[in-house]
Design a protein around this motif. Structure first.
Motif, PDB file in Angstrom:
ATOM      1  N   LEU A 132      26.618 -81.270 -48.075  1.00  0.00           N
ATOM      2  CA  LEU A 132      27.629 -80.973 -49.105  1.00  0.00           C
ATOM      3  C   LEU A 132      28.518 -82.191 -49.367  1.00  0.00           C
ATOM      4  O   LEU A 132      28.978 -82.411 -50.485  1.00  0.00           O
ATOM      5  N   THR A 133      28.738 -83.003 -48.330  1.00  0.00           N
ATOM      6  CA  THR A 133      29.571 -84.198 -48.502  1.00  0.00           C
ATOM      7  C   THR A 133      28.786 -85.381 -49.061  1.00  0.00           C
ATOM      8  O   THR A 133      29.239 -86.050 -49.977  1.00  0.00           O
ATOM      9  N   TYR A 134      27.609 -85.631 -48.507  1.00  0.00           N
ATOM     10  CA  TYR A 134      26.902 -86.880 -48.828  1.00  0.00           C
ATOM     11  C   TYR A 134      25.769 -86.743 -49.828  1.00  0.00           C
ATOM     12  O   TYR A 134      25.254 -87.740 -50.302  1.00  0.00           O
TER      13      TYR A 134
ATOM     14  N   ILE B 291      18.286 -87.861 -43.841  1.00  0.00           N
ATOM     15  CA  ILE B 291      18.296 -86.410 -44.026  1.00  0.00           C
ATOM     16  C   ILE B 291      18.096 -86.130 -45.511  1.00  0.00           C
ATOM     17  O   ILE B 291      18.898 -86.561 -46.343  1.00  0.00           O
ATOM     18  N   VAL B 292      17.014 -85.435 -45.817  1.00  0.00           N
ATOM     19  CA  VAL B 292      16.652 -85.172 -47.217  1.00  0.00           C
ATOM     20  C   VAL B 292      16.886 -83.698 -47.539  1.00  0.00           C
ATOM     21  O   VAL B 292      16.406 -82.813 -46.835  1.00  0.00           O
ATOM     22  N   SER B 293      17.643 -83.445 -48.613  1.00  0.00           N
ATOM     23  CA  SER B 293      17.914 -82.066 -49.036  1.00  0.00           C
ATOM     24  C   SER B 293      17.720 -81.924 -50.536  1.00  0.00           C
ATOM     25  O   SER B 293      18.265 -81.007 -51.154  1.00  0.00           O
ATOM     26  N   ASP B 294      16.994 -82.859 -51.126  1.00  0.00           N
ATOM     27  CA  ASP B 294      16.815 -82.886 -52.561  1.00  0.00           C
ATOM     28  C   ASP B 294      15.361 -82.520 -52.887  1.00  0.00           C
ATOM     29  O   ASP B 294      14.443 -83.122 -52.337  1.00  0.00           O
ATOM     30  N   PRO B 295      15.143 -81.537 -53.778  1.00  0.00           N
ATOM     31  CA  PRO B 295      13.780 -81.068 -54.025  1.00  0.00           C
ATOM     32  C   PRO B 295      12.825 -82.164 -54.505  1.00  0.00           C
ATOM     33  O   PRO B 295      11.679 -82.214 -54.054  1.00  0.00           O
ATOM     34  N   SER B 296      13.311 -83.053 -55.393  1.00  0.00           N
ATOM     35  CA  SER B 296      12.350 -84.027 -55.913  1.00  0.00           C
ATOM     36  C   SER B 296      12.005 -85.082 -54.862  1.00  0.00           C
ATOM     37  O   SER B 296      10.881 -85.596 -54.835  1.00  0.00           O
ATOM     38  N   ILE B 297      12.947 -85.400 -53.979  1.00  0.00           N
ATOM     39  CA  ILE B 297      12.624 -86.337 -52.889  1.00  0.00           C
ATOM     40  C   ILE B 297      11.688 -85.660 -51.884  1.00  0.00           C
ATOM     41  O   ILE B 297      10.731 -86.268 -51.394  1.00  0.00           O
TER      42      ILE B 297
END
Ligand code: HEM
Length: 519
Positions: free
Chosen positions: A60-62, A77-83
């Motif tokens: 949520l911060t980064y 740390i990956v939390s992005d769907p396209s990545i």
């Protein structure tokens, strides 16, 4: 150093935002690429609780990709769907299983989950065909029989007015199922506690302990030999391996004696196991590799499904209206029958309940990779050798992607719509991973969960037991509860079953369709 850092420090004191300062830094050093946002972590924070929770706060911060450093170690740390899609699918060949393979080596060796490169390619090609449609259909009755054993156990508890700890029962249910399904072995762990069941659990716990350990203590030479726990693990591993070798030998004999011709949907009715299929297919493989693969399938198919069932029943216990709707569907589709393959399509709401449980409690909550070459993730170039955690937890809880993200809401996917998967949800929903390393047991597991949930809620009501310990999360490979899921199970007071009149059921001579007249 010099002017840029001086400037940065002064601005920091004035409270300027970090992103702004990073821009300045870059500007000062002449770097022409964006730097991945960086978060400093403490190992303590990661160890003390379910580690994907602090990762969610940091997300949520980064944002969708950031670097987490502890001392000399760092992870992306990956939390992005396209990545996530880039790593898992579009450029999957540039990534290996990294740390995961190192941690699991002692138990899975070069089995399908940790294996990379050519070994993985060959084994995947050998194993996937074993899970063909006819096999999965045959498994439905196995799921039913195993769940029936669990129902009897719960029936007894209901009669005696005893509360039950469901997490360990689900673990036993899925162990019994996967043993039969993979190598035709009946652990019968719901009924008896044999040495082999205990050995399997010792090995599993060790794999989980290792995956959350901050340092690889098991590699310390002397300690490895004198630690009582490590000795126990070695003994358990030996017993499991010997058992597997015996099962392989027994199965080889069966295959040698049988007359069945091998073909695409080959299946031995007496022993439909994956092992039997592999041996009959003439799978040319060392016995070590075969054992690694069996062990991998055993672990992959056991812990995950047990966790899904545990959290599904926890969620249901909090939402009686969803439970009602679920029970209504099961009553009308199944009645008192055992489920069949045809029912899998009809139990639509049951399926949505499981889809949604897997969104809120993904198993495992993070996927692990290591870059084998340079790549670009989003706008950031990355080096070879980066350790990466794809946080499925973050993808599945993202407040921008999901309306009321924390709410258990099976209705978020319409019943007549497609089954949600990574493709139609554009990698924001990854219950079974995605790309070439996607779960090979997704269909198996989905049906297993549908059968278990349907049969259990058909017979019983489930409530959190009075005075039960709070249900909190902890992690190994999958999400466990910290103190079990203690429930009060009661037999349902069901209305009598009125068989639904199908259009084919006609009044004899008149040929009238009476289903119309039935409200
Ligand atoms: C891989 C989830 C049940 C066998 C995976 C992956 C996920 C997953 C997320 C991808 C891992 C990664 O990309 O790093 C689940 C869940 C299950 C389940 C949630 C239950 C609800 C099963 C079952 C089997 C199985 C029943 C075997 C019959 C495998 C195997 C892989 C895998 C062999 C590795 C595939 C490869 O790397 O080529 N699973 N799984 N899983 N799963 Fe499952």
């Amino acid at each position: 150093s010099g002017f840029p850092s001086l400037l940065k420090n002064s601005l920091l004191k004035l409270g300027a935002p970090k992103e702004f300062l990073e821009f300045f830094e870059k500007f000062g050093t002449g770097e022409d690429y964006p730097r991945i946002p960086e978060a400093k972590g403490s190992i303590q924070a990661i160890r003390s609780e379910a580690f994907f929770i602090p990762l969610y706060e940091l997300f949520l911060t980064y944002g969708g990709i950031f670097r987490l450093t502890f001392g000399p170690k760092s992870f992306l740390i990956v939390s992005d769907p396209s990545i996530a899609k880039r790593i898992l699918k579009d450029n999957s060949k540039a990534y290996s299983k990294g740390i995961l393979a190192e941690i699991l080596d002692f138990v899975m060796g070069k089995g399908l989950i940790p294996a990379d490169g050519e070994v993985w390619r060959v084994r995947r090609r050998a194993i996937v065909p074993a899970l063909h449609q006819k096999y999965v259909a045959a498994m439905i009755s196995l799921f039913g029989q195993a769940t029936e054993r669990l129902c009897r156990k719960l029936d007894e508890a209901a009669s005696n007015g005893e509360d039950v700890e469901m997490e360990s029962l689900f673990s036993r249910l899925t162990l019994d199922i996967i043993g039969k399904a993979v190598f035709n072995y009946d652990f019968d762990s719901l009924t008896v506690d044999t040495g082999i069941v205990e050995a399997v659990y010792t090995v599993l716990r060790e794999a989980e302990d290792r995956s959350v350990a901050p340092i690889p203590f098991w590699e310390i030479p002397i300690w490895k030999d004198i630690s009582p726990k490590q000795k126990k693990v070695q003994a358990a591993l030996k017993l499991v391996n010997e058992t597997l070798n015996d099962l392989i030998a027994i199965c080889k004999r069966m295959v040698d004696e049988e007359e069945l011709q091998f073909h695409e949907e080959y299946m031995n009715e007496q022993d439909p196991s994956i092992l039997h299929f592999l041996l009959a297919s003439g799978d040319d493989v060392t016995s070590k590799q075969l054992r690694d693969d069996l062990m991998t399938l055993l672990i992959a198919g056991h812990e995950t499904s047990a966790a899904v069932l545990t959290w599904t029943f926890y969620l249901l216990s909090k939402e009686p209206s969803i439970m009602d709707k679920l029970q209504n569907e099961v009553d009308s589709v199944l009645g008192d029958r055992f489920p069949t393959i045809e029912d899998m399509k009809k139990l639509k709401y049951t399926t949505r309940v499981i889809n949604e449980s897997l969104r809120l409690y993904p198993q495992p909550p993070v996927l692990i990779r290591r870059s084998l070459e340079k790549d670009k993730l989003g706008k950031y170039p990355i080096k070879r050798g980066e350790d990466i955690f794809i946080s499925v937890w973050n993808l599945h809880h993202c407040p921008n992607r999901w309306k009321n993200a924390e709410k258990f809401n099976p209705e978020r996917w319409p019943l007549d719509g497609p089954n949600p998967n990574e493709t139609n949800q554009e990698f924001s929903y990854l219950p079974f991973g995605g790309g070439p390393r996607k779960c090979v047991g997704d269909m198996f597991a989905t049906f297993e969960n549908i059968v278990a949930v349907a049969m259990l809620v058909r017979r019983f009501d489930f409530q959190l037991a009075l005075g039960a310990p709070p249900v909190e999360m902890t992690t190994g490979a999958t999400i466990h509860t910290t103190q079990g899921l203690k429930m009060t199970v009661t037999r349902r007071n069901r209305p009598p079953i009125v068989p639904k009149l199908e259009p084919t059921l006609r009044t004899d001579s008149a040929g009238e369709d009476i289903s119309v007249a039935n409200p």
